[in-house]
Design an enzyme around this catalytic site. Structure first.
Site, PDB file in Angstrom:
ATOM      1  N   CYS A   3       0.578  -1.390  -0.148  1.00 20.14           N
ATOM      2  CA  CYS A   3      -0.153  -0.135   0.064  1.00 20.14           C
ATOM      3  C   CYS A   3       0.814   1.347  -0.431  1.00 20.14           C
ATOM      4  CB  CYS A   3      -0.763   0.390   1.369  1.00 20.14           C
ATOM      5  SG  CYS A   3      -0.096  -0.826   3.045  1.00 20.14           S
ATOM      6  N   ARG A  18       7.373 -11.531   5.068  1.00 20.88           N
ATOM      7  CA  ARG A  18       7.271 -11.506   6.253  1.00 20.88           C
ATOM      8  C   ARG A  18       7.370 -12.305   7.017  1.00 20.88           C
ATOM      9  NH1 ARG A  18       0.582 -10.060   5.806  1.00 20.88           N
ATOM     10  NH2 ARG A  18       0.878  -8.171   4.380  1.00 20.88           N
ATOM     11  N   GLN A  34       0.878 -10.841  -3.380  1.00 16.53           N
ATOM     12  CA  GLN A  34      -0.675 -10.371  -3.590  1.00 16.53           C
ATOM     13  C   GLN A  34      -1.006  -9.648  -4.474  1.00 16.53           C
ATOM     14  OE1 GLN A  34       0.316  -7.545   0.187  1.00 16.53           O
ATOM     15  NE2 GLN A  34      -1.529  -8.495   1.488  1.00 16.53           N
ATOM     16  N   ASP A  46      -3.069  -7.359  -5.155  1.00 19.97           N
ATOM     17  CA  ASP A  46      -3.282  -6.103  -4.158  1.00 19.97           C
ATOM     18  C   ASP A  46      -3.584  -5.221  -5.371  1.00 19.97           C
ATOM     19  OD1 ASP A  46      -3.668  -5.302  -2.090  1.00 19.97           O
ATOM     20  OD2 ASP A  46      -1.154  -5.353  -1.116  1.00 19.97           O
ATOM     21  N   HIS A  81      -5.451  -1.409  -5.198  1.00 21.18           N
ATOM     22  CA  HIS A  81      -5.484   0.322  -4.515  1.00 21.18           C
ATOM     23  C   HIS A  81      -6.740   1.286  -4.873  1.00 21.18           C
ATOM     24  CE1 HIS A  81      -2.557  -1.332  -2.177  1.00 21.18           C
ATOM     25  NE2 HIS A  81      -2.771  -0.981  -1.006  1.00 21.18           N
ATOM     26  N   LYS A 103     -12.534  -3.714   7.625  1.00 19.39           N
ATOM     27  CA  LYS A 103     -12.591  -4.784   6.495  1.00 19.39           C
ATOM     28  C   LYS A 103     -13.975  -5.916   6.567  1.00 19.39           C
ATOM     29  CE  LYS A 103      -9.155  -8.680   8.394  1.00 19.39           C
ATOM     30  NZ  LYS A 103      -8.285  -9.077   8.122  1.00 19.39           N
ATOM     31  N   HIS A 113      -8.366  -0.933   0.125  1.00 16.11           N
ATOM     32  CA  HIS A 113      -7.113  -1.905   0.509  1.00 16.11           C
ATOM     33  C   HIS A 113      -8.849  -2.908  -0.412  1.00 16.11           C
ATOM     34  CE1 HIS A 113      -3.851  -0.082   2.255  1.00 16.11           C
ATOM     35  NE2 HIS A 113      -5.312   0.716   3.029  1.00 16.11           N
TER      36      HIS A 113
END
Length: 639
Positions: A335, A364, A382, A384, A386, A465, A511
Site C-alpha cells: 500500500c 513477512r 499479493q 493487491d 488500491h 474490513k 485496499h
C-alpha cells in the site's frame, strides 16, 4: 427484581442472584438440553453465573461459535484431568489448555514421551470422566490463595501465569471432581455435556511459544455435541490428508521447499503453469473491471514505513537492510508504494474511482514453527489493488469489488461467507473516522443483502474490513479475499483530488485482494481439486499414449496440432505396456488421455479417456482438438 431482555427482544423479570441456568428454565425447560453458555451484555458467561443487574441475555448453543468454544474448553479440562489421573508417577505439570478453531489442546510437562498408544488410553479415561457427569464449579480467589494452591500442587507454569496477571485481574479456578485448574472460563455446566470427543495428535510446543523455553508435549483433540457431527468431521480430516497440498505438490512436481530458504517456496515448471494461468486470468478480469496495473519496489526507505504506521505496528514482522548508511525495509505490504504512485500527480474527481492493481511480492517474518507449505510462508505475491474514491463513491465501489469477487470465486467453484472485522486495540485514527468507515462497509453488505458475521476487534490497524471466507469441496473454509476501507492513510500521505468546486478534497482509499496470496491460493486449489485441476489450469492437459512404437508418428502429429492451438500436451512414447501408461496418466491427474493405435490411425481418431473415468470414447482427432480448445478458452471448471 431485575429486568432481563432476551435475544428475541422478549423481557423477563427475575430476582437478583438468579442464575442464567434458572432463567433459562423459566423461559423454556427444554433449553437445558441444548444451551451450553450465554452472553450477558455481549460477554460470554457460564450458565451458573448469577444475574446481578438489568441486562441483555443471549443463550448459546453448539451452533454458536462461543457455545462451541465453551464445550471445547471444557473438553480441554477433561483431557488434563485424564492425564493427571493416568500418569500420577510421571510428574505431570499443566501449562495451558484452550479451545481453538475446530477443537482444543492442552500442553503438558511430563516425565515420559507420550505416544499414539497413550492417546487411546487418555481418550478412554476422558470418556469415563464424561460419564461421571462432574459438575464444573467456578471459584474466584485472591492472588495469594491462587499462588498457595498451585505452589502446593507443584504447578510451576500456573504459578508463573498468576504472577503475570495484572494487579486488578479477577482470578478464578474451576473444579470438576478431584481436578482443579486456573481458568477464566467459561465452561459448560458439567463434563457430561461433552458427549462426542476424539484425540487427534501429539506435537511439541515451546512454553509460551518461545524457542528459548522448554519444549512441552501438546495433545490436540476435538469435541462435538453429536456423534454424527464428529464422524463427519473425522471423515473430512481423512479426506484432507489425502488432499494435503504438500504431498500432492511433490507428487505432481509443482513446488518444493528447501532448508536453504525456509518459508521461501520454489516453483517448478508444472507449478509455474498454474501460477501463470492464475495471473493471466487475474489480468483479464481486472482489465474488464477497469483496473490499471502498476509495479512498485520491494525495498523502500524506513521513513516511508514510519509515515504509513507499519514501523510502529508491524516492524517485528519485517526484514531490514541498509543502503548508503540509511535504514530500508523489505516491503511487507504494497500500500505505501501504491500511494506514492497516486501522489505522483494531481488528480481530479473525474479520474476517480482510480483502480490500481499490483501483483506485488512481499516478505513477512514468520516464526519457523508456524511455516506450513504454501499456506504460511515468508514471501508471497499479493494480488493487491488500491482503489482511490470520493466519499460518495464508497458503497458503489464496494459493490463493484464484490461483483468481481463473485465472478472469480465462481470460476473455481468456491462459495464464500462474509465477515465484517471492526476496530482493533492497536488502531490509529479518530473514533469518528472509524465509525464512519465501519458504517460504510456494513451499509454496503446490508444493501447488497449479503449475510455476514461480525468479528469484533479484528480489523487492520488503519481501518475496518470485510473478509471473504471461501468454502472448498470438502467443506473447509479459507480466508482469502478482503476489502479494507482506509481513511487513515490518505490523511498520513495527504491524498487528495480536485473536486467539482475546484478545491482539494480528501481521497478515500480501499485496499483489496481477491486471491489474497497467489502461493496460498495455489495451495488451496491443490486441496480443493485434490490435485485434479480443471483442464484450463492443469499443467499437462492432454497426454497421448501410442500403443506401440509404430504409432508414435501419429501421436506426434496430433501433439503438433494441439500445441499449435495452445494445448499443453505430451506424448508418452516409452516402451511400456499401454495399461501401465494409462494408470500413470491417471496418477498424474491428466485431464485427458488419448490412446492411439492402428484403428485410430486408419480412422483419424483417438480413444479419449477423461481423468477418473474407466471407459473411453472414440472421437475424431479434429473434433477433440476443437472440443478441448473450447474448454480451455471458456475456463470450464468440469472435465
Amino acid at each position: 427484581m431485575l429486568k432481563i431482555t432476551l435475544h428475541d427482544g422478549a423481557q423477563r423479570e427475575v430476582e437478583a442472584g438468579t442464575s442464567i441456568f434458572d432463567l433459562m428454565k423459566q423461559v423454556k425447560n427444554s433449553l437445558t438440553k441444548t444451551v451450553l453458555a450465554a452472553k450477558v451484555d455481549g460477554e460470554t458467561k457460564d450458565l451458573a453465573t448469577p444475574l446481578t443487574k438489568d441486562c441483555h441475555v443471549e443463550f448459546l448453543t453448539f451452533g454458536d461459535a462461543d457455545g462451541r468454544w465453551a464445550l471445547r474448553h471444557t473438553a480441554s479440562h477433561i483431557l488434563a484431568q485424564a492425564v493427571k489421573r493416568l500418569y500420577k508417577e510421571s510428574n505431570v505439570q499443566l501449562a495451558i489448555g484452550p479451545a481453538i478453531e475446530n477443537g482444543f489442546y492442552y500442553d503438558f510437562d511430563i516425565d515420559r514421551q507420550l505416544t499414539t498408544a497413550d492417546l487411546a488410553a487418555i481418550e478412554k479415561e476422558m470418556k469415563r470422566i464424561v460419564k461421571e457427569n462432574l459438575k464444573l464449579e467456578r471459584k474466584e480467589v485472591s492472588r495469594a490463595e491462587a499462588l498457595k494452591f498451585f505452589e502446593e500442587k507443584g504447578e510451576g507454569y500456573k504459578v508463573e501465569l498468576i504472577h503475570d496477571l495484572p494487579e486488578d485481574a479477577t482470578i478464578s479456578m474451576y473444579t470438576q471432581g478431584e481436578f482443579t485448574d486456573l481458568c477464566a472460563g467459561p465452561h459448560v455446566v458439567s463434563t457430561g455435556k461433552v458427549k462426542s470427543l476424539k484425540l487427534l495428535s501429539i506435537a511439541g510446543a515451546y512454553w509460551r511459544g518461545d524457542e528459548k523455553n522448554k519444549m512441552l508435549q501438546r495433545i490436540y483433540g476435538t469435541a462435538f455435541e453429536k456423534q454424527e457431527d464428529l464422524d463427519a468431521y473425522l471423515h473430512m480430516l481423512e479426506e484432507a490428508k489425502k488432499r494435503d497440498h504438500r504431498k500432492l505438490g511433490k507428487e505432481l512436481d509443482l513446488f518444493s521447499l528447501h532448508e536453504e530458504g525456509p518459508g521461501f517456496p520454489f516453483f517448478h515448471p508444472n507449478g509455474m503453469v498454474i501460477r501463470n494461468e492464475l495471473i493471466n486470468y487475474w489480468r483479464e478480469v481486472h482489465r474488464r473491471y477497469g483496473y490499471q496495473e502498476i509495479r512498485t519496489p520491494i525495498i523502500l526507505n524506513r521513513r516511508l514505513w514510519e509515515q504509513s504506521g507499519h514501523w510502529a505496528h508491524y516492524k517485528e514482522n519485517m526484514y531490514f537492510t541498509k543502503i548508503d548508511g540509511e535504514d530500508y525495509a523489505v516491503k511487507p505490504m504494497n500500500c505505501p508504494g501504491g500511494m506514492l504512485v497516486y501522489n505522483s500527480k494531481q488528480h481530479s474527481y473525474r479520474d476517480l474511482p482510480l483502480r490500481l492493481g499490483e501483483l506485488g511480492l512481499v516478505h513477512r517474518h514468520e516464526k519457523s514453527g508456524e511455516l506450513h507449505g504454501l499456506f504460511r510462508v515468508r514471501n508471497f505475491t499479493q494480488d493487491d489493488a488500491h482503489l482511490f474514491v470520493t466519499p460518495n463513491q464508497i458503497e458503489k465501489e464496494i459493490q463493484h469489488t464484490i461483483d468481481l469477487f463473485d465472478e472469480v470465486y465462481q470460476t473455481f467453484g468456491l462459495t464464500y461467507m462474509a465477515e465484517l472485522s471492526t476496530r482493533p486495540d492497536d488502531s490509529m485514527g479518530s473514533d469518528e473516522m472509524w465509525e464512519k468507515a465501519t458504517n460504510a462497509l456494513q451499509g454496503a453488505l446490508e444493501h447488497r443483502g449479503l449475510e455476514y458475521i461480525v468479528n469484533e476487534g479484528d480489523g487492520a490497524f488503519y481501518g475496518p474490513k470485510i473478509d471473504f471466507h471461501l468454502r472448498d469441496s470438502i467443506g473447509r473454509t479459507w480466508q482469502c479475499g478482503t476489502i479494507q476501507l482506509d481513511m487513515q492513510m490518505p490523511e498520513k500521505f495527504d491524498l487528495n483530488y480536485i473536486g467539482e468546486d475546484g478545491e482539494k478534497h480528501r481521497t478515500v482509499m480501499l485496499h483489496r485482494v481477491v486471491y489474497g496470496s497467489i502461493e496460498r491460493f495455489i495451495g488451496i486449489l491443490i486441496e480443493h481439486y485434490a490435485g485434479a485441476f480443471p483442464t484450463w489450469l492443469a499443467p499437462v492437459q492432454v497426454r497421448i499414449l501410442p500403443i506401440t512404437e509404430r504409432h508414435a508418428d501419429y501421436a506426434e502429429q496430433l501433439k503438433e496440432k494441439m500445441f499449435a492451438r495452445g494445448v499443453r500436451v505430451e506424448v508418452d512414447d516409452r516402451n511400456e505396456k499401454i495399461g501401465y501408461k494409462i494408470r500413470e496418466a491417471q496418477i498424474k491427474k491428466t485431464p485427458y488421455t488419448l490412446v492411439v493405435g492402428d484403428q485410430e490411425i486408419q480412422d483419424g481418431t483417438a480413444a479419449v479417456r477423461k481423468h477418473g473415468e474407466k471407459d473411453s470414447e472414440t472421437m475424431k482427432a479434429d473434433a477433440f482438438i476443437a472440443y478441448i480448445g473450447k474448454k480451455i478458452q471458456t475456463r470450464d471448471g468440469a472435465y
